[in-house]
Design a protein around this motif. Structure first.
Motif, PDB file in Angstrom:
ATOM      1  N   ASN A  28     -28.855  -0.114-133.822  1.00  0.00           N
ATOM      2  CA  ASN A  28     -28.287   0.127-132.622  1.00  0.00           C
ATOM      3  C   ASN A  28     -28.159  -0.999-131.656  1.00  0.00           C
ATOM      4  OD1 ASN A  28     -27.263   2.610-133.635  1.00  0.00           O
ATOM      5  ND2 ASN A  28     -29.086   3.760-132.545  1.00  0.00           N
ATOM      6  N   GLN A  29     -29.540  -1.778-131.734  1.00  0.00           N
ATOM      7  CA  GLN A  29     -29.544  -2.648-130.671  1.00  0.00           C
ATOM      8  C   GLN A  29     -28.907  -4.028-131.238  1.00  0.00           C
ATOM      9  OE1 GLN A  29     -33.861  -2.782-130.083  1.00  0.00           O
ATOM     10  NE2 GLN A  29     -33.630  -1.310-128.648  1.00  0.00           N
ATOM     11  N   LYS A  52     -24.576  -3.364-134.296  1.00  0.00           N
ATOM     12  CA  LYS A  52     -24.044  -2.098-133.692  1.00  0.00           C
ATOM     13  C   LYS A  52     -23.081  -1.676-134.591  1.00  0.00           C
ATOM     14  CE  LYS A  52     -25.474  -3.413-129.190  1.00  0.00           C
ATOM     15  NZ  LYS A  52     -25.273  -3.482-127.537  1.00  0.00           N
TER      16      LYS A  52
END
Length: 220
Positions: free
Chosen positions: A25-26, A29
């Motif tokens: 997610n970092q 994405k």
């Protein structure tokens, strides 16, 4: 003891893949965890859809959905076979290879961090024991995973877990007494027919129809 092993394995995988999800997610994405696992499964290989679904342990339909989404995001390329134009391979694009290499590096870094305080001798013992566990798990999987009756030989005792094919094939086999949970012993086998003992009654099935009978080995 076995309960402790189960709890530890469960905790390890939950935490490990949670870390993976957070990192994803970092950094990348646009990919889901499932899509990243598809990329990881393909790696630097050319795979057919069937090979990919088997490698991941998912259905062809699920694999196709994931590949379509990855293709739309330009992580996947399709390549038609020169020998058989009906056969299509999938491979990673340059973008996909970058994601694959980054993900591999991420896994290596995490494992290095979580094992940094463990001695080399303990790590070697751990690897040896875990390799044995995985080997034995694969044996258990093979014993319980349904496969075609054609993969078994004369004298084998098996149990029917599923019957594939058209309704007509299923009806034909049902009329032969072959149903789900039927206990079968293979009396004889050649390239044309199977001679079977089905719940105590002898039956002759041609090879083409027998291919639709999915079974598991019976040890009783």
């Amino acid at each position: 003891m076995y309960e402790n092993i189960e709890v530890l394995l469960d905790e390890f995988y939950k935490t490990y893949y949670k870390i993976e999800e957070i990192n994803l997610n970092q950094v990348i994405k646009c990919l889901t965890t499932t899509e990243l696992h598809v990329i990881e499964a393909i790696g630097d290989q050319l795979l057919t859809m069937n090979e990919l679904s088997e490698k991941l342990g998912i259905t062809m339909g699920t694999a196709s959905v994931a590949i379509n989404k990855l293709s739309e995001k330009n992580f996947i390329e399709r390549e038609r076979s020169d020998d058989d134009r009906r056969k299509v391979f999938v491979k990673l694009s340059k973008k996909g290879l970058l994601a694959y290499k980054y993900h591999n590096s991420f896994h290596s870094n995490i494992l290095e961090k979580v094992t940094s305080e463990i001695s080399k001798s303990k790590m070697e013992t751990f690897i040896e024991v875990f390799e044995t566990i995985v080997k034995n798990l694969n044996k258990v999987k093979k014993d319980i995973q349904p496969e075609s009756i054609l993969n078994f030989e004369k004298g084998d005792v098996i149990q029917v877990s599923n019957i594939k094919g058209s309704p007509a094939i299923k009806k034909y086999l049902n009329e032969k007494g072959i149903n789900i949970k039927s206990l079968i012993k293979i009396n004889d086998k050649n390239k044309h027919i199977l001679s079977l003992l089905v719940d105590g009654d002898e039956k002759i099935i041609n090879i083409e129809d027998a291919a639709d009978i999915m079974v598991i080995r019976n040890y009783i």
